[in-house]
Design an enzyme around this catalytic site. Structure first.
Site, PDB file in Angstrom:
ATOM      1  N   CYS A  65       0.932  -1.331   0.026  1.00 17.23           N
ATOM      2  CA  CYS A  65      -0.046   0.055  -0.049  1.00 17.23           C
ATOM      3  C   CYS A  65       0.878   1.361  -0.056  1.00 17.23           C
ATOM      4  O   CYS A  65       2.257   1.350  -0.047  1.00 17.23           O
ATOM      5  CB  CYS A  65      -0.969  -0.188   1.208  1.00 17.23           C
ATOM      6  SG  CYS A  65      -0.071   0.327   2.685  1.00 17.23           S
ATOM      7  N   ALA A 103       3.087   1.776   2.900  1.00 18.64           N
ATOM      8  CA  ALA A 103       4.266   0.632   2.906  1.00 18.64           C
ATOM      9  C   ALA A 103       5.492   1.220   1.782  1.00 18.64           C
ATOM     10  O   ALA A 103       6.726   1.349   2.203  1.00 18.64           O
ATOM     11  CB  ALA A 103       3.920  -0.667   2.116  1.00 18.64           C
ATOM     12  N   ARG A 144      11.337  -6.097   6.440  1.00 19.12           N
ATOM     13  CA  ARG A 144      11.757  -5.624   5.077  1.00 19.12           C
ATOM     14  C   ARG A 144      13.450  -5.999   5.127  1.00 19.12           C
ATOM     15  O   ARG A 144      14.019  -6.004   4.232  1.00 19.12           O
ATOM     16  CB  ARG A 144      11.619  -4.259   4.615  1.00 19.12           C
ATOM     17  CG  ARG A 144      12.019  -4.062   3.412  1.00 19.12           C
ATOM     18  CD  ARG A 144      11.410  -2.590   2.777  1.00 19.12           C
ATOM     19  NE  ARG A 144      11.965  -2.018   1.597  1.00 19.12           N
ATOM     20  CZ  ARG A 144      12.791  -1.033   1.641  1.00 19.12           C
ATOM     21  NH1 ARG A 144      13.086  -0.226   2.620  1.00 19.12           N
ATOM     22  NH2 ARG A 144      13.072  -0.403   0.378  1.00 19.12           N
ATOM     23  N   HIS A 182       5.990   5.959  -2.771  1.00 15.08           N
ATOM     24  CA  HIS A 182       7.391   6.345  -3.136  1.00 15.08           C
ATOM     25  C   HIS A 182       7.316   7.863  -3.457  1.00 15.08           C
ATOM     26  O   HIS A 182       8.372   8.346  -2.986  1.00 15.08           O
ATOM     27  CB  HIS A 182       7.815   5.522  -4.448  1.00 15.08           C
ATOM     28  CG  HIS A 182       7.909   4.104  -4.115  1.00 15.08           C
ATOM     29  ND1 HIS A 182       7.727   3.251  -5.215  1.00 15.08           N
ATOM     30  CD2 HIS A 182       8.096   3.407  -3.098  1.00 15.08           C
ATOM     31  CE1 HIS A 182       7.833   1.960  -4.421  1.00 15.08           C
ATOM     32  NE2 HIS A 182       8.007   2.029  -3.272  1.00 15.08           N
TER      33      HIS A 182
END
Ligand code: CFN
Ligand code: HCA
Length: 531
Positions: free
Chosen positions: A58, A61, A92, A190
């Site tokens: 998502c 994330a 991660r 991002h």
């Protein structure tokens, strides 16, 4: 490029057969047979079909987990229910190596633990209190705040809370409206993260004069130090005499990002997550960028040559050649021994937004054909690969969520677009393109975007792969089918896989996996059928 045995023309139709008519039509656009000479169109970066199991992440994330989370000396406060933090806590595997004297909050997990009370009456007060508390206990250099889904739904103004906290605490406090539901995947996150970092951090400090004597100063963009990859890349750059100014954002400290505009060249490892930063730094500071790939021994050698070619310095070129020769001498015996045991065995790759492309280099080193691959959430340019360096065609597919107006900074802007500069960029590009997935993939290989569990299972039955590379959401489904599944997100427990030492680790790991006798005890679906 190797030729792939052509897939049956009705395979696309077969894959989408069980879906209702409308879904069938939609999904068929995400599946194509590759032709590197004439790249076929592929639908990407659109909404996943409700009801179909996708492996995407998502917006939160992408913003907090991927781009900003790896920064070690900033406290990352998640404003949301505790689950959003708990399930993202260290999964991660982005590593850090922080000196004793410096702050390191990487292993901590900060959350406002929003509950029904805040959902009903608002959570701003609780957030303000959490920021204050974090400051009083840890005295960090900066604090950032991340909104998860309910925050956007109830309308808490996280930016106002950040503004007030900035006044009160006199440190940078900035907020990100990265509610999970925004956009269609982690990709939106991002972009939001890049904009925030550029606006609040980059250019706020200067590299000290004594650190500006090396003319070969680079930033690594889109390298997050998963399993220690950034350590290996830094080791190689150091060995070549190339100064690493900042890494966005593996093992990064705020200060290095703050003076990253003093680098001379941006190297992009993961283009998908960080291209926004490269473009903004180019516009404002005139810093050119190049796509690179440190995944694979052959790829790493080409990447180092590409950097040397860009700087065009004879001494640097000679040093780079020495490093490559020394390193390859250690890699080659392992590569050849492993290759003899794995060559020709088919692999399937379905990961995120860049690794399904980059890891093909490692499998090429070992002679393992990638029969089918796809991204979870990459955009068309990542498949088609038309953007390879600053001077070459702009990413037209990257539609913006929050467009930042960036203007050239006359103080810093160095006239980069001279004819010589252009020639050097083009020449470096020629060494190794690392364009994107499809130009570098075999003709006849199958490309599937945002793959569903049904499609993955059916492709396994079609290709009988020796190995599937994917993530946690399908690892055990695949292994229950009797096929090893390597996680290319968190590397399972392994890594680094970047650079030369990483390549050796990867060859050995894949050898262990595909040749393990354990798979003989779990019949594959086709073995079950023939039994
Ligand atoms: S480390 Fe990167 S390399 S940043 Fe991106 S696109 Fe994710 S978290 Mo998972 S492993 Fe993956 Fe890439 Fe770039 Fe990682 S392939 S999905 S958002 N990714
Ligand atoms: C994310 C992060 C992720 C998930 C990995 C996986 C990662 O998108 O939320 O699905 O196995 O690399 O940690 O991509």
């Amino acid at each position: 490029l190797p030729q792939q045995a052509p897939v049956a023309t009705d395979l696309v139709e077969d894959l989408v057969k069980p879906y209702p008519v409308k879904v069938k039509r939609k999904r068929a656009k995400h599946i194509t047979v590759n032709d590197p000479d004439e790249i076929p169109p592929i639908e990407a970066n659109v909404r996943s079909t409700p009801g179909i199991i996708t492996t995407r992440g998502c917006c939160y994330a992408g913003c907090k987990g991927v781009v900003l989370g790896p920064i070690t000396d900033v406290i990352h406060i998640v404003h949301g229910p505790i689950g959003c933090s708990y399930y993202a806590w260290m999964t991660r595997r982005n590593q850090a190596d922080v000196p004793e004297s410096e702050q390191d909050f990487l292993k901590y997990c900060f959350s406002t633990d929003m509950t029904t009370n805040e959902i009903v009456f608002g959570g701003e007060k609780k957030l303000a209190q959490a920021v204050r508390e974090a400051y009083e206990i840890f005295h960090p250099k900066a604090i950032d705040i991340f909104s998860t889904c309910p925050v956007g739904l109830i309308g808490d103004d996280v930016h106002a809370v950040a503004r007030e906290a900035r006044k009160e605490l006199k440190i940078p406090v900035f907020a990100f409206s990265c509610e999970g539901y925004k956009g269609v995947s982690q990709s939106a996150g991002h972009h939001i993260a890049n904009n925030g970092l550029f606006k609040n951090v980059v250019g706020t400090e200067e590299l000290p004069a004594e650190a500006k004597t090396n003319p070969f100063r680079v930033n690594m963009l889109g390298e997050y130090n998963i399993g220690g990859d950034a350590f290996e890349i830094e080791r190689l750059l150091n060995a070549c005499g190339i100064q690493l100014v900042a890494t966005f954002s593996g093992n990064a400290q705020l200060a290095e990002l703050a003076h990253s505009q003093d680098a001379n060249l941006n190297l992009i490892q993961c283009h998908r997550s960080i291209n926004y930063m490269a473009t903004m730094m180019e516009t404002k500071y005139g810093i050119p960028w190049l796509k690179v790939n440190f995944i694979g021994a052959e790829a790493t050698a080409k990447t180092l040559r590409k950097i040397a070619r860009y700087f065009g310095d004879d001494e640097l070129t000679a040093r780079v050649e020495i490093v490559i020769a020394e390193e390859l001498a250690k890699v080659e015996p392992v590569r050849q021994a492993v290759r003899a045991r794995v060559e020709g065995r088919p692999v399937m790759l379905f990961v995120g937004g860049s690794r399904s492309h980059h890891y093909q280099s490692l499998f090429r080193d070992m002679g393992m054909p990638v029969v089918t691959a796809g991204y979870e959430f990459a955009h068309r340019d990542d498949y088609e690969g038309y953007q390879v360096a600053s001077t070459i065609k702009v990413d037209a597919d990257s539609r913006n969520i929050e467009e930042l107006t960036v203007e050239a900074d006359p103080e810093h802007y160095r006239a980069r677009k001279s004819p010589e500069e252009l020639e050097r960029l083009k020449a470096s590009v020629d060494i190794a393109d690392y364009k994107g997935m499809m130009p570098e993939m075999a003709k006849g290989a199958m490309v599937v975007d945002d793959i569903s569990h049904h499609e993955l299972e059916q492709l396994i039955e079609t290709y009988h792969p020796a190995l599937v590379c994917s993530g946690i959401k399908d690892k055990y489904v695949v292994e229950k089918m009797g096929i090893p599944c390597k996680q290319l997100h968190n590397y399972d427990y392994g890594g680094p896989y970047a650079g030369f030492r990483g390549a050796v680790n990867f060859y050995q790991e894949i050898d262990r996996m595909v040749n393990s006798p354990v798979w003989g005890f779990i019949p594959t679906p086709w073995e079950k059928q023939s039994a």
